[in-house]
Design an enzyme around this catalytic site. Structure first.
Site, PDB file in Angstrom:
ATOM      1  N   ASP A   8       0.857  -1.189   0.000  1.00  0.00           N
ATOM      2  CA  ASP A   8       0.000   0.000   0.000  1.00  0.00           C
ATOM      3  C   ASP A   8       0.891   1.235   0.000  1.00  0.00           C
ATOM      4  OD1 ASP A   8      -2.368   1.533   0.124  1.00  0.00           O
ATOM      5  OD2 ASP A   8      -2.287   1.632   2.298  1.00  0.00           O
ATOM      6  N   SER A   9       0.273   2.383  -0.178  1.00  0.00           N
ATOM      7  CA  SER A   9       1.027   3.634  -0.149  1.00  0.00           C
ATOM      8  C   SER A   9       1.371   4.066   1.269  1.00  0.00           C
ATOM      9  CB  SER A   9       0.227   4.742  -0.841  1.00  0.00           C
ATOM     10  OG  SER A   9      -0.996   4.948  -0.159  1.00  0.00           O
ATOM     11  N   TYR A  40      -0.904   8.514  -2.784  1.00  0.00           N
ATOM     12  CA  TYR A  40      -1.009   8.157  -4.199  1.00  0.00           C
ATOM     13  C   TYR A  40      -2.084   8.952  -4.916  1.00  0.00           C
ATOM     14  CZ  TYR A  40       2.101   4.049  -4.383  1.00  0.00           C
ATOM     15  OH  TYR A  40       3.177   3.216  -4.400  1.00  0.00           O
ATOM     16  N   GLY A  41      -3.150   9.287  -4.209  1.00  0.00           N
ATOM     17  CA  GLY A  41      -4.269   9.960  -4.853  1.00  0.00           C
ATOM     18  C   GLY A  41      -3.924  11.316  -5.440  1.00  0.00           C
ATOM     19  N   CYS A  72      -4.431  -1.472  -1.937  1.00  0.00           N
ATOM     20  CA  CYS A  72      -4.565  -0.038  -2.215  1.00  0.00           C
ATOM     21  C   CYS A  72      -5.465   0.121  -3.426  1.00  0.00           C
ATOM     22  CB  CYS A  72      -3.183   0.552  -2.482  1.00  0.00           C
ATOM     23  SG  CYS A  72      -3.189   2.264  -3.063  1.00  0.00           S
ATOM     24  N   THR A  74      -6.023   2.835  -5.312  1.00  0.00           N
ATOM     25  CA  THR A  74      -5.385   3.570  -6.402  1.00  0.00           C
ATOM     26  C   THR A  74      -4.420   2.682  -7.167  1.00  0.00           C
ATOM     27  OG1 THR A  74      -5.602   5.678  -5.233  1.00  0.00           O
ATOM     28  CG2 THR A  74      -3.973   5.564  -6.984  1.00  0.00           C
ATOM     29  N   CYS A 186     -10.994   3.551  -0.236  1.00  0.00           N
ATOM     30  CA  CYS A 186      -9.582   3.727   0.097  1.00  0.00           C
ATOM     31  C   CYS A 186      -9.316   2.891   1.336  1.00  0.00           C
ATOM     32  CB  CYS A 186      -9.272   5.200   0.353  1.00  0.00           C
ATOM     33  SG  CYS A 186      -7.591   5.502   0.971  1.00  0.00           S
ATOM     34  N   THR A 187      -8.279   2.060   1.299  1.00  0.00           N
ATOM     35  CA  THR A 187      -8.037   1.147   2.413  1.00  0.00           C
ATOM     36  C   THR A 187      -7.684   1.880   3.697  1.00  0.00           C
ATOM     37  OG1 THR A 187      -5.753   0.843   1.632  1.00  0.00           O
ATOM     38  CG2 THR A 187      -7.379  -0.812   0.971  1.00  0.00           C
TER      39      THR A 187
END
Length: 268
Positions: A8-9, A40-41, A72, A74, A186-187
């Site tokens: 994930d980010s 990331y968004g 994630c 995104t 979104c996680t």
């Protein structure tokens, strides 16, 4: 022992790790957070695809997972196809739960809280056309919720006002008063889910895809041969950039099964 890489980010994918530990208690789960590029968004799509494919590739080479969970939204909506084309491993992605919300609604109007990038991408419209063509979708791209979730994970105070301001962005839109199911796109938002339920309008059902993602990973892992490895079997947590407040992260990370955070760079 099946070895899983969750990516994930930031800390959002740890909600999926928590579910994975329940679904596959004997799995070794490495976690990679791309904190150097978070959030990331707010990044350009072309850059993210190239970056994610390369970074996950390095992690695959180093950690030798049997299965990769792109925890994630995104990263999944942008890079999952490219990852599957590049690497011969099973991948599980995480996408906005439009189908699930469409199945649960009674009013015919569903809501989605996600990042601004997820809401603006054609992938979301494809999901609606495919799984909810007869439902009204009200989506809101929240700029601050991922940051608020990061604070909540660290045990820091997050005001009701800050959360309500983002929720209002969803419910104040045309059709917002008819929403009876809200999906989390979104996680990171899993760590605010209890607050959403507390602060939201009574009767709304909030759905988090973390459990569905972990169930899919469990199904795929049951078909994977358990190869021997000389790598650590407990699983480790890696960040591409170590935050200044690592000590604030550690209580939450320990609850997820990680005793320390390690840097993940080009050379490591």
């Amino acid at each position: 022992m099946v070895r899983i890489l969750a990516f994930d980010s930031g800390i959002g994918g740890l909600g999926i790790v928590r579910c994975l530990r329940n679904e596959i208690p004997d799995a070794c789960i490495d976690y990679l957070a791309d904190t150097a590029v978070f959030p990331y968004g707010e990044q350009p799509d072309d850059f993210l695809v190239t970056h994610i494919v390369a970074l996950v590739g390095r992690a695959i080479e180093r950690l030798q997972p049997d299965l990769v969970v792109i925890a994630c939204n995104t990263a999944s909506t942008l890079a999952l196809d490219a990852l599957r084309a590049r690497y011969r491993l099973p991948f599980v992605g995480c996408v906005p739960p439009i189908k699930w919300a469409a199945d649960l609604t009674h009013s015919g109007t569903i809501g989605l809280l996600a990042t601004r990038a997820t809401v603006s991408r054609p992938y979301l419209r494809m999901l609606q056309a495919r799984f909810a063509p007869d439902r009204r979708l009200v989506a809101y791209g929240a700029r601050n919720l991922a940051d608020l979730a990061e604070l909540a994970f660290r045990g820091r105070p997050v005001s009701d006002h800050a959360i309500l301001a983002e929720m209002e962005g969803l419910f104040s839109q045309p059709g917002g008063d008819a929403i009876d199911v809200v999906g989390l796109g979104c996680t990171h938002y899993t760590f605010l889910l209890d607050r959403f339920r507390k602060l939201g309008r009574p009767g709304i059902r909030w759905i988090d895809p973390a459990e569905a993602v972990s169930r899919q990973a469990a199904r795929l892992s049951s078909d994977i041969g358990k190869a021997e490895t000389d790598l650590p079997t407990s699983g480790e947590a890696f960040f591409t950039a170590l935050p200044d407040d690592v000590s604030a992260l550690m209580p939450g990370l320990r609850l997820m099964g990680y005793a320390a955070v390690h840097p993940f760079t080009e050379r490591t």
